[in-house]
Motif scaffolding. Structure first.
Motif, PDB file in Angstrom:
ATOM      1  N   HIS A  64       0.812  -1.215   0.000  1.00 31.32           N
ATOM      2  CA  HIS A  64       0.000   0.000   0.000  1.00 31.32           C
ATOM      3  C   HIS A  64       0.850   1.272   0.000  1.00 31.32           C
ATOM      4  O   HIS A  64       0.303   2.366   0.108  1.00 31.32           O
ATOM      5  N   ASN A  65       2.152   1.079  -0.141  1.00 29.48           N
ATOM      6  CA  ASN A  65       3.082   2.210  -0.239  1.00 29.48           C
ATOM      7  C   ASN A  65       2.875   3.215   0.899  1.00 29.48           C
ATOM      8  O   ASN A  65       2.765   4.424   0.680  1.00 29.48           O
ATOM      9  N   LEU A  66       2.827   2.685   2.121  1.00 34.11           N
ATOM     10  CA  LEU A  66       2.624   3.546   3.278  1.00 34.11           C
ATOM     11  C   LEU A  66       3.925   4.268   3.628  1.00 34.11           C
ATOM     12  O   LEU A  66       5.021   3.753   3.385  1.00 34.11           O
ATOM     13  N   PRO A  67       3.826   5.443   4.207  1.00 35.99           N
ATOM     14  CA  PRO A  67       5.040   6.177   4.600  1.00 35.99           C
ATOM     15  C   PRO A  67       5.752   5.483   5.752  1.00 35.99           C
ATOM     16  O   PRO A  67       5.164   4.643   6.445  1.00 35.99           O
ATOM     17  N   ARG A  68       7.005   5.833   5.958  1.00 35.78           N
ATOM     18  CA  ARG A  68       7.785   5.251   7.060  1.00 35.78           C
ATOM     19  C   ARG A  68       8.286   6.352   7.976  1.00 35.78           C
ATOM     20  O   ARG A  68       8.651   7.440   7.514  1.00 35.78           O
ATOM     21  N   HIS A  69       8.297   6.049   9.242  1.00 34.55           N
ATOM     22  CA  HIS A  69       8.833   6.994  10.224  1.00 34.55           C
ATOM     23  C   HIS A  69      10.268   7.331   9.833  1.00 34.55           C
ATOM     24  O   HIS A  69      11.070   6.433   9.546  1.00 34.55           O
ATOM     25  N   PRO A  70      10.634   8.603   9.790  1.00 36.99           N
ATOM     26  CA  PRO A  70      11.977   8.973   9.321  1.00 36.99           C
ATOM     27  C   PRO A  70      13.111   8.394  10.154  1.00 36.99           C
ATOM     28  O   PRO A  70      14.237   8.302   9.669  1.00 36.99           O
ATOM     29  N   MET A  71      12.840   7.986  11.394  1.00 39.59           N
ATOM     30  CA  MET A  71      13.904   7.448  12.234  1.00 39.59           C
ATOM     31  C   MET A  71      14.181   5.971  11.971  1.00 39.59           C
ATOM     32  O   MET A  71      15.159   5.428  12.475  1.00 39.59           O
ATOM     33  N   ASP A  72      13.327   5.312  11.173  1.00 37.41           N
ATOM     34  CA  ASP A  72      13.595   3.917  10.790  1.00 37.41           C
ATOM     35  C   ASP A  72      14.969   3.785  10.152  1.00 37.41           C
ATOM     36  O   ASP A  72      15.737   2.868  10.448  1.00 37.41           O
ATOM     37  N   ALA A  73      15.254   4.707   9.249  1.00 32.02           N
ATOM     38  CA  ALA A  73      16.504   4.651   8.491  1.00 32.02           C
ATOM     39  C   ALA A  73      17.722   4.894   9.371  1.00 32.02           C
ATOM     40  O   ALA A  73      18.856   4.594   8.964  1.00 32.02           O
ATOM     41  N   LYS A  74      17.507   5.411  10.578  1.00 31.19           N
ATOM     42  CA  LYS A  74      18.610   5.680  11.507  1.00 31.19           C
ATOM     43  C   LYS A  74      18.839   4.527  12.481  1.00 31.19           C
ATOM     44  O   LYS A  74      19.676   4.632  13.381  1.00 31.19           O
ATOM     45  N   GLY A  75      18.077   3.438  12.318  1.00 31.93           N
ATOM     46  CA  GLY A  75      18.281   2.269  13.162  1.00 31.93           C
ATOM     47  C   GLY A  75      17.344   2.147  14.337  1.00 31.93           C
ATOM     48  O   GLY A  75      17.543   1.299  15.211  1.00 31.93           O
ATOM     49  N   TYR A  76      16.295   2.963  14.372  1.00 28.77           N
ATOM     50  CA  TYR A  76      15.311   2.884  15.449  1.00 28.77           C
ATOM     51  C   TYR A  76      14.131   2.036  14.979  1.00 28.77           C
ATOM     52  O   TYR A  76      13.542   2.299  13.946  1.00 28.77           O
ATOM     53  N   MET A  77      13.764   1.027  15.782  1.00 31.05           N
ATOM     54  CA  MET A  77      12.653   0.160  15.417  1.00 31.05           C
ATOM     55  C   MET A  77      11.469   0.290  16.366  1.00 31.05           C
ATOM     56  O   MET A  77      10.324   0.068  15.983  1.00 31.05           O
ATOM     57  N   SER A  78      11.716   0.627  17.619  1.00 29.89           N
ATOM     58  CA  SER A  78      10.655   0.841  18.598  1.00 29.89           C
ATOM     59  C   SER A  78      10.888   2.233  19.177  1.00 29.89           C
ATOM     60  O   SER A  78      11.833   2.445  19.935  1.00 29.89           O
ATOM     61  N   ILE A  79      10.039   3.178  18.798  1.00 33.10           N
ATOM     62  CA  ILE A  79      10.304   4.588  19.083  1.00 33.10           C
ATOM     63  C   ILE A  79       9.285   5.124  20.073  1.00 33.10           C
ATOM     64  O   ILE A  79       8.084   5.142  19.793  1.00 33.10           O
ATOM     65  N   GLY A  80       9.767   5.546  21.222  1.00 31.11           N
ATOM     66  CA  GLY A  80       8.898   6.128  22.230  1.00 31.11           C
ATOM     67  C   GLY A  80       9.389   7.507  22.612  1.00 31.11           C
ATOM     68  O   GLY A  80       9.692   8.338  21.759  1.00 31.11           O
ATOM     69  N   CYS A  81       9.508   7.741  23.906  1.00 34.25           N
ATOM     70  CA  CYS A  81      10.009   9.020  24.392  1.00 34.25           C
ATOM     71  C   CYS A  81      11.517   9.109  24.160  1.00 34.25           C
ATOM     72  O   CYS A  81      12.233   8.109  24.273  1.00 34.25           O
ATOM     73  N   GLU A  82      11.979  10.301  23.862  1.00 35.21           N
ATOM     74  CA  GLU A  82      13.386  10.497  23.513  1.00 35.21           C
ATOM     75  C   GLU A  82      14.356  10.018  24.595  1.00 35.21           C
ATOM     76  O   GLU A  82      15.337   9.329  24.279  1.00 35.21           O
ATOM     77  N   PRO A  83      14.131  10.307  25.894  1.00 34.59           N
ATOM     78  CA  PRO A  83      15.107   9.876  26.901  1.00 34.59           C
ATOM     79  C   PRO A  83      15.168   8.363  27.087  1.00 34.59           C
ATOM     80  O   PRO A  83      16.171   7.856  27.601  1.00 34.59           O
ATOM     81  N   CYS A  84      14.106   7.647  26.680  1.00 34.57           N
ATOM     82  CA  CYS A  84      14.003   6.216  26.975  1.00 34.57           C
ATOM     83  C   CYS A  84      14.044   5.347  25.726  1.00 34.57           C
ATOM     84  O   CYS A  84      13.604   4.191  25.748  1.00 34.57           O
TER      85      CYS A  84
END
Length: 218
Positions: free
Chosen positions: A166-186
């Motif tokens: 479905h050509n869905l967009p991707r979170h821009p931080m995926d490409a930086k190696g983040y797979m589970s993204i929550g609060c920045e400090p944690c």
């Protein structure tokens, strides 16, 4: 659960007069459920739990997805100001008591939503953690409500196949190696040997924020 099964269930809930809502962290893998819901009924409110500690990329991505999917996204946040979210040592709670920080910023605001609705459509998957593997598609929640988990039997391969189809967009931080993204400090980047949720609260023996442990009626 297939798209058709989800559509049937949504129609059944609405025919019974149930008031529905969903929540989303707006990570890449959470977009599949949002996309399906947007095709079934884009009037179902999507609540974005804004803890005040999220990455700017996540905020921007949320706005992008809301526009592309045509969904109604509402911010919800704690009523406690950040300057009051400190422990006895004067440090912000995410450093001294992350469980209580999650409770104030995520669990309490969502509990308030449950008091106003009947069905919480939630995108947890059984392959994400042992806690989630023990869940059922429908489970009682506080305030005489129910949690509905339509993605429970999906796995990561199915999720990303749908995203490609479905050509869905991707979170821009995926490409930086983040797979589970929550609060920045944690949140940290994943190491190859990590499971998906282990990149959150690294080193704290914590993989859940409380939404999927506290907000379930036993």
């Amino acid at each position: 659960m297939t798209f058709q099964e989800l559509e049937t269930k949504i129609k059944e809930y609405k025919a019974d007069g149930k008031k529905l809502f969903t929540t989303s962290s707006f990570q890449t893998h959470s977009l599949v459920m949002l996309h399906m819901l947007s095709r079934i009924d884009n009037s179902i409110p999507v609540y974005f739990i804004n803890t005040g500690y999220l990455f700017p990329d996540t905020i921007a991505f949320k706005d992008q997805v809301a526009k592309e999917f045509g969904i109604k996204v509402l911010d919800v946040k704690s009523s406690m100001p950040r300057n009051m979210q400190v422990g006895n040592d004067g440090k912000l709670l995410f450093t001294s008591d992350p469980d209580y920080c999650c409770y104030i910023n995520k669990t309490q605001p969502t509990d308030a939503l449950l008091q106003e609705h009947d069905i919480w459509i939630n995108g947890v998957r059984a392959d994400q953690s042992a806690v989630r593997a023990a869940m059922k598609v429908e489970q009682p929640a506080p305030h005489n409500t129910f949690r509905f988990h339509p993605m429970l039997d999906w796995n990561a391969k199915m999720i990303f196949q749908y995203i490609r189809e479905h050509n869905l967009p991707r979170h821009p931080m995926d490409a930086k190696g983040y797979m589970s993204i929550g609060c920045e400090p944690c949140t940290r980047k994943m190491d190859p040997e990590m499971q998906e949720r282990e990149a959150r609260w690294f080193g704290m023996k914590k993989t859940e924020c409380g939404l999927h442990t506290d907000l379930i009626s036993k």
